[in-house]
Design an enzyme around this catalytic site. Structure first.
Site, mmCIF file in Angstrom:
data_model
loop_
_atom_site.group_PDB
_atom_site.id
_atom_site.type_symbol
_atom_site.label_atom_id
_atom_site.label_comp_id
_atom_site.label_asym_id
_atom_site.label_seq_id
_atom_site.Cartn_x
_atom_site.Cartn_y
_atom_site.Cartn_z
ATOM 1 N N LYS A 100 71.142 55.801 64.539
ATOM 2 C CA LYS A 100 70.969 57.210 64.174
ATOM 3 C C LYS A 100 69.742 57.803 64.866
ATOM 4 O O LYS A 100 69.763 58.927 65.349
ATOM 5 C CB LYS A 100 70.862 57.352 62.640
ATOM 6 C CG LYS A 100 72.203 57.116 61.944
ATOM 7 C CD LYS A 100 72.094 56.974 60.421
ATOM 8 C CE LYS A 100 73.454 56.565 59.842
ATOM 9 N NZ LYS A 100 73.457 56.371 58.394
ATOM 10 N N GLN A 106 69.409 55.648 53.556
ATOM 11 C CA GLN A 106 70.447 54.684 53.932
ATOM 12 C C GLN A 106 70.855 53.838 52.731
ATOM 13 O O GLN A 106 70.018 53.312 52.000
ATOM 14 C CB GLN A 106 69.937 53.789 55.080
ATOM 15 C CG GLN A 106 70.975 52.858 55.670
ATOM 16 C CD GLN A 106 72.110 53.577 56.413
ATOM 17 O OE1 GLN A 106 71.953 54.691 56.902
ATOM 18 N NE2 GLN A 106 73.260 52.939 56.483
ATOM 19 N N ASP A 156 74.080 63.848 54.759
ATOM 20 C CA ASP A 156 75.114 62.830 54.508
ATOM 21 C C ASP A 156 76.297 63.419 53.735
ATOM 22 O O ASP A 156 77.372 62.819 53.690
ATOM 23 C CB ASP A 156 74.535 61.693 53.648
ATOM 24 C CG ASP A 156 74.200 60.453 54.457
ATOM 25 O OD1 ASP A 156 74.830 60.233 55.501
ATOM 26 O OD2 ASP A 156 73.310 59.703 54.018
HETATM 27 N N1 GUN Z 1 75.673 53.258 54.337
HETATM 28 C C1 GUN Z 1 76.866 53.127 54.964
HETATM 29 N N2 GUN Z 1 77.262 54.296 55.514
HETATM 30 C C2 GUN Z 1 76.302 55.192 55.209
HETATM 31 C C3 GUN Z 1 76.135 56.567 55.514
HETATM 32 O O1 GUN Z 1 76.973 57.231 56.139
HETATM 33 N N3 GUN Z 1 74.993 57.143 55.033
HETATM 34 C C4 GUN Z 1 74.068 56.449 54.313
HETATM 35 N N4 GUN Z 1 73.003 57.115 53.865
HETATM 36 N N5 GUN Z 1 74.202 55.171 54.016
HETATM 37 C C5 GUN Z 1 75.313 54.558 54.478
#
Ligand code: GUN
Length: 289
Positions: free
Chosen positions: A52, A96, A119
């Site tokens: 990211k 996350q 998100d």
């Molecule tokens: N864990 C797995 N996929 C995601 C996501 O798209 N966002 C976040 N914050 N955690 C995750």
């Protein structure tokens, strides 16, 4: 059979975003800014967050990584969320997941200001999605719909079966796929679904999002179906440098020959999920002025 190239499509979208970032900066504004909060040292989470941050650099966004040890308390983490909510230099942020067991993911998500929830996990954004109002959409569903659109895959009136009902993928995707812009007839299948093979075999568009490697076999897929594989399970692979490889939810080799379109793993949905986060951050930056 057409192999859907998520990597190539995501790269095209990244180029479009990079052009827009240059335009924003040329008007004297700062670059869009995304922060990621990472708790602990889970291998998968480390990798995702690193990607990211790298994606942000590629399109000209600013990015900030905030790390906590596994033993951070829920209130310490929520205090950081409040701080980020109030940071005018930041357009959006993510925490996350998964979080350590002693922290309520729901409480943390609900502490995020919905206007910075890139998100799309906050109940306000999920509610807005259900009502068809402008919202930050959860990245994987957003990416899948974008992929179908860019490949001009007909969806109107099509029978779409989604296997899996997670808050992050299956559930929001079922809502998006039934909206007027897509117009599919949606079935959400799950662990209690009776005659699952038959339900799947009736799908024009089959979306596997259950997190079980190679669960979808050829006998579960209709001839000419579109198959979207959301699975990304790390399975042990001693022959690789890392010791693991990603496996999708679809038994690709036997399913692919039956499909009109199929996404590979890796290189299908994954890159689109990543680019959707950038699209949401750009949206947040635009609405900040
Ligand atoms: N864990 C797995 N996929 C995601 C996501 O798209 N966002 C976040 N914050 N955690 C995750």
């Amino acid at each position: 059979m057409i192999l859907i190239d998520g990597k190539k499509t995501a790269d095209e979208i990244k180029k479009e975003i990079a052009i827009e970032v240059k335009q924003i900066i040329s008007t004297g504004k700062r670059a869009p800014h995304l922060a990621a909060v990472l708790v602990g040292h889970d291998g998968g989470s480390e990798t995702y967050v690193a990607f990211k941050i790298k994606d942000c650099e590629e399109v000209g966004f600013r990015s900030t990584l905030i790390r906590f040890d596994d033993d951070v308390t829920e209130s310490e983490l929520i205090a950081k969320v409040h701080e980020l909510n109030n940071d005018d230099e930041l357009d959006g942020f993510i925490v996350q997941l998964p979080l350590p067991k002693h922290i309520s993911e729901q409480k943390v998500i609900e502490a995020i200001d919905a206007r910075k929830d890139v998100d799309g996990f906050h109940p306000e954004n999920v509610g807005r999605l259900v009502l068809g109002l402008p919202a930050f959409l959860s990245a994987t569903p957003f990416g899948i719909v974008e992929l179908l659109k860019r490949y001009q895959i007909p969806t109107s009136g099509k029978n779409c079966v989604i296997v899996g009902r997670s808050n992050i993928v299956g559930r929001p995707l079922s809502i998006l796929m039934s909206q007027k812009a897509v117009n599919a007839t949606v079935t959400v299948a799950h662990s209690q679904t009776k005659n699952l093979n038959q339900v799947c075999a009736e799908a024009d568009i089959l979306i596997a999002a259950l997190g079980s490697p190679e669960f979808i076999k050829a006998n579960m897929v209709k001839e000419g179906a579109v198959v979207i594989d959301v699975g990304t399970t790390r399975v042990s692979a001693p022959d690789t440098k890392s010791g693991w490889r990603l496996k999708g939810d679809v038994k690709f080799d036997e399913v692919a020959p039956k499909c009109s379109y199929i996404t590979p793993v890796p290189g299908g949905v994954g890159p689109m999920t990543r680019v959707s986060l950038l699209q949401n951050t750009l949206l947040a930056a635009r609405s900040n002025g």
